[in-house]
Every structure is written in structure tokens, then in C-alpha cells.
Design a protein around this motif. Structure first.
Motif, PDB file in Angstrom:
ATOM      1  N   THR A  59     -60.792  -2.001   4.267  1.00  0.00           N
ATOM      2  CA  THR A  59     -61.072  -2.919   3.152  1.00  0.00           C
ATOM      3  C   THR A  59     -60.648  -2.285   1.842  1.00  0.00           C
ATOM      4  OG1 THR A  59     -62.971  -3.888   4.307  1.00  0.00           O
ATOM      5  CG2 THR A  59     -62.870  -4.208   1.928  1.00  0.00           C
ATOM      6  N   GLU A  91     -55.039 -15.123  -5.669  1.00  0.00           N
ATOM      7  CA  GLU A  91     -54.233 -15.358  -4.472  1.00  0.00           C
ATOM      8  C   GLU A  91     -53.202 -14.252  -4.270  1.00  0.00           C
ATOM      9  OE1 GLU A  91     -53.072 -19.126  -2.982  1.00  0.00           O
ATOM     10  OE2 GLU A  91     -53.982 -20.191  -4.677  1.00  0.00           O
ATOM     11  N   GLU A 151     -54.982 -11.225  -2.841  1.00  0.00           N
ATOM     12  CA  GLU A 151     -55.285 -11.423  -1.420  1.00  0.00           C
ATOM     13  C   GLU A 151     -54.030 -11.272  -0.566  1.00  0.00           C
ATOM     14  OE1 GLU A 151     -57.165 -15.224  -1.748  1.00  0.00           O
ATOM     15  OE2 GLU A 151     -59.130 -14.352  -2.251  1.00  0.00           O
ATOM     16  N   ALA A 152     -52.887 -11.715  -1.084  1.00  0.00           N
ATOM     17  CA  ALA A 152     -51.626 -11.556  -0.359  1.00  0.00           C
ATOM     18  C   ALA A 152     -51.227 -10.078  -0.276  1.00  0.00           C
ATOM     19  CB  ALA A 152     -50.524 -12.367  -1.037  1.00  0.00           C
ATOM     20  N   ALA A 154     -53.316  -7.537  -0.215  1.00  0.00           N
ATOM     21  CA  ALA A 154     -54.203  -6.937   0.786  1.00  0.00           C
ATOM     22  C   ALA A 154     -53.707  -7.236   2.198  1.00  0.00           C
ATOM     23  CB  ALA A 154     -55.627  -7.443   0.591  1.00  0.00           C
ATOM     24  N   ARG A 155     -53.274  -8.467   2.430  1.00  0.00           N
ATOM     25  CA  ARG A 155     -52.752  -8.818   3.758  1.00  0.00           C
ATOM     26  C   ARG A 155     -51.506  -8.001   4.094  1.00  0.00           C
ATOM     27  NH1 ARG A 155     -54.259 -14.070   2.067  1.00  0.00           N
ATOM     28  NH2 ARG A 155     -52.113 -14.555   1.420  1.00  0.00           N
ATOM     29  N   LYS A 156     -50.621  -7.802   3.105  1.00  0.00           N
ATOM     30  CA  LYS A 156     -49.429  -6.985   3.324  1.00  0.00           C
ATOM     31  C   LYS A 156     -49.804  -5.558   3.724  1.00  0.00           C
ATOM     32  CE  LYS A 156     -45.510  -9.199   2.714  1.00  0.00           C
ATOM     33  NZ  LYS A 156     -44.510  -9.265   3.810  1.00  0.00           N
ATOM     34  N   GLY A 209     -52.409  -4.824   5.370  1.00  0.00           N
ATOM     35  CA  GLY A 209     -53.193  -4.869   6.600  1.00  0.00           C
ATOM     36  C   GLY A 209     -54.671  -4.647   6.379  1.00  0.00           C
ATOM     37  N   LYS A 252     -58.608  -6.048   4.608  1.00  0.00           N
ATOM     38  CA  LYS A 252     -59.450  -7.088   4.045  1.00  0.00           C
ATOM     39  C   LYS A 252     -59.611  -6.791   2.558  1.00  0.00           C
ATOM     40  CE  LYS A 252     -62.134  -7.800   8.285  1.00  0.00           C
ATOM     41  NZ  LYS A 252     -63.487  -7.733   8.902  1.00  0.00           N
ATOM     42  N   THR A 286     -43.244 -15.167  -1.003  1.00  0.00           N
ATOM     43  CA  THR A 286     -44.663 -15.453  -1.253  1.00  0.00           C
ATOM     44  C   THR A 286     -44.960 -15.501  -2.743  1.00  0.00           C
ATOM     45  OG1 THR A 286     -45.288 -14.369   0.824  1.00  0.00           O
ATOM     46  CG2 THR A 286     -47.036 -14.690  -0.806  1.00  0.00           C
TER      47      THR A 286
END
Length: 257
Positions: free
Chosen positions: A35, A61, A64-65, A67-69, A71, A73, A240
Motif C-alpha cells: 500500500t 484518479e 490511483e492510476a 498506484a495501479r502501475k 502494483g 493499493k 491513460t
């Protein structure tokens, strides 16, 4: 424009700061935890704000993108803008994405990631009011406390008085109520505000300065900075970033020059 937060939401940042320093988190610690903790303001539309109880906006947003990149949370901390640098220095979160424009003064306290958008400080006033830098001479100007817009206003010769407010909604309200004669803020915030208030009789004027806006993080946390920069670059390559920019602004607001 700003959604009212609960007493506990509003009090939490101060309680965190008063609690004393926390342990700093290097990239390997962040990665192993699964995280990443990010701060934003939650009151700067269209970048970070509330829709009902939901935190959203371009920077939300985008964060959050990122963080997803990576890997990971993402855990959000909603912290008043003027408290973020101090809280970051006390390691209350890993980075902030809250429209921090680069300044030499801020760079003494925190490090800046690569810019995630370019903008500028813009004047807003009544149609017959001061809409140029020269016209601000002898006038009262409203700005948000502890922002680069407040710093810029201080450098303009001849301004009669600078009034500071907790946020841009309050500064805009002061302009509508004729408590100030002009308001200086981010050009996209000015546009979003005026679009939502077409009958207010307020119009946009000249840009006061151009600004490069970045995520901020604790000084000398280089590996984490590199990871954030790489994730941002990847989002710009895969489309993105452009999609989010078009969603909120109908244009690409990246720093292309």
C-alpha cells in the motif's frame, strides 16, 4: 465547490501532526507493505474534491492510476493544503498529489516529482473590474492561504490589500460579495468555477505567471521518486493520462514544452 467534511475529517490532519514523527518509508518498505499512502486536499476542483462522500478529481484518479502501475493499493489522507508540507516532513504519508507548483522555497523542504500538469495563476474579476496585472494597482485581491497564487500576489506592485482565505471557494465567495475586487487562482480552477456559476458576473482575466505542478515527497527519497516518475511516464505513454486530462479539461494539460 468544496464538499463539507466532518469534524473528524477536518481534525485528523492536526491530530496526526501533533502526534509526533512517524517512521519514514523507503520504496522497499512501501512495496513490501502493498500500500502506498498519498495525501490530497479534497477541496480544489477539478483536481481533488468531493462528490458527495466520494473523493475524486483529476489528481485523485491520476494518483490511483499511478498506484495501479506500481502494483500497489492506495490509501488516501485528506490534509489541508497549508498543512501538507509539515505533515510530509513528519512522514505522515509517502507523497502528496495536491497541485503543488514548484517554488524554490518549497524545494527547501520537500522534493518534487516530474510535473504532472502545467497551468498558471489567473486573475478573475467582474467584467468592469481589474483583469490585468496593471489594473490590480490600488485593488483588494483574494487568494487561498499558503499557495503560489498568494506568493505571486505579494510580488505585484501596487496592490492595496491581499486577503487570504482557507480555500478558493471562500475566495470566490468573497469576490461575489464584493469583499475583494479580484481573485487569483489556478486557471483551470477559475474556469471550472466560472462554468459552474455563469450568472455570477465574474470573468477570467490575464495570467499572472506560468506554473509547473508536481507530486511532492520527502527529501532524498530518491528511489520512491524514481518509481513515481516512471509510473507517470508510463501513464503518459499508454494513453491513460490523456484520457483523464480530456475527461476533466477537454485538452491535454501536460507540460509539453
Amino acid at each position: 465547490m468544496r464538499f463539507p467534511v466532518s469534524f473528524l475529517q477536518a481534525a485528523l490532519p492536526l491530530l496526526l501532526i501533533l502526534a509526533g514523527p512517524a517512521d519514514a518509508r523507503e520504496w522497499n518498505v512501501v512495496k513490501s507493505s502493498g500500500t502506498i499512502i498519498a495525501a490530497t486536499e479534497g477541496g480544489f476542483q477539478p483536481f481533488n474534491y468531493y462528490e458527495g462522500a466520494k473523493l475524486t478529481g483529476f489528481e485523485v484518479e491520476l494518483g490511483e492510476a499511478i498506484a495501479r502501475k506500481l502494483g500497489l493499493k492506495l490509501e488516501w489522507k485528506v490534509v489541508p493544503f497549508d498543512a501538507q508540507l509539515a505533515a510530509l516532513q513528519q512522514d505522515r504519508f509517502d507523497f502528496a498529489i495536491a497541485s503543488h507548483g514548484y517554488t524554490e522555497e518549497r524545494a527547501k523542504s520537500v522534493d518534487f516529482a516530474n510535473p504532472h500538469y502545467c497551468t498558471g495563476g489567473q486573475i478573475a474579476a467582474r467584467a468592469a473590474g481589474p483583469l490585468t496585472v496593471t489594473a490590480l494597482s490600488g485593488k483588494t485581491v483574494g487568494v487561498q492561504l499558503a499557495t503560489s497564487y498568494a506568493d505571486a500576489a505579494k510580488k505585484i506592485n501596487g496592490i492595496k490589500e491581499i486577503k487570504t482565505y482557507k480555500g478558493d471557494p471562500e475566495a470566490f465567495s468573497a469576490l461575489r460579495a464584493k469583499k475583494v475586487e479580484a481573485w487569483i487562482s489556478d486557471k483551470f480552477t477559475v474556469k471550472a468555477t466560472l462554468d459552474k456559476n455563469p450568472k455570477a458576473g465574474i470573468v477570467a482575466g490575464d495570467l499572472v505567471f506560468v506554473e509547473r505542478v508536481s507530486m511532492i515527497l520527502r527529501k532524498n527519497n530518491k528511489e520512491l521518486a524514481d518509481k513515481l516518475n516512471q509510473a507517470l511516464a508510463d501513464l503518459m505513454k499508454d494513453g491513460t493520462y490523456r484520457a483523464l486530462s480530456e475527461k476533466y479539461f477537454k485538452e491535454d494539460i501536460s507540460c509539453r514544452s
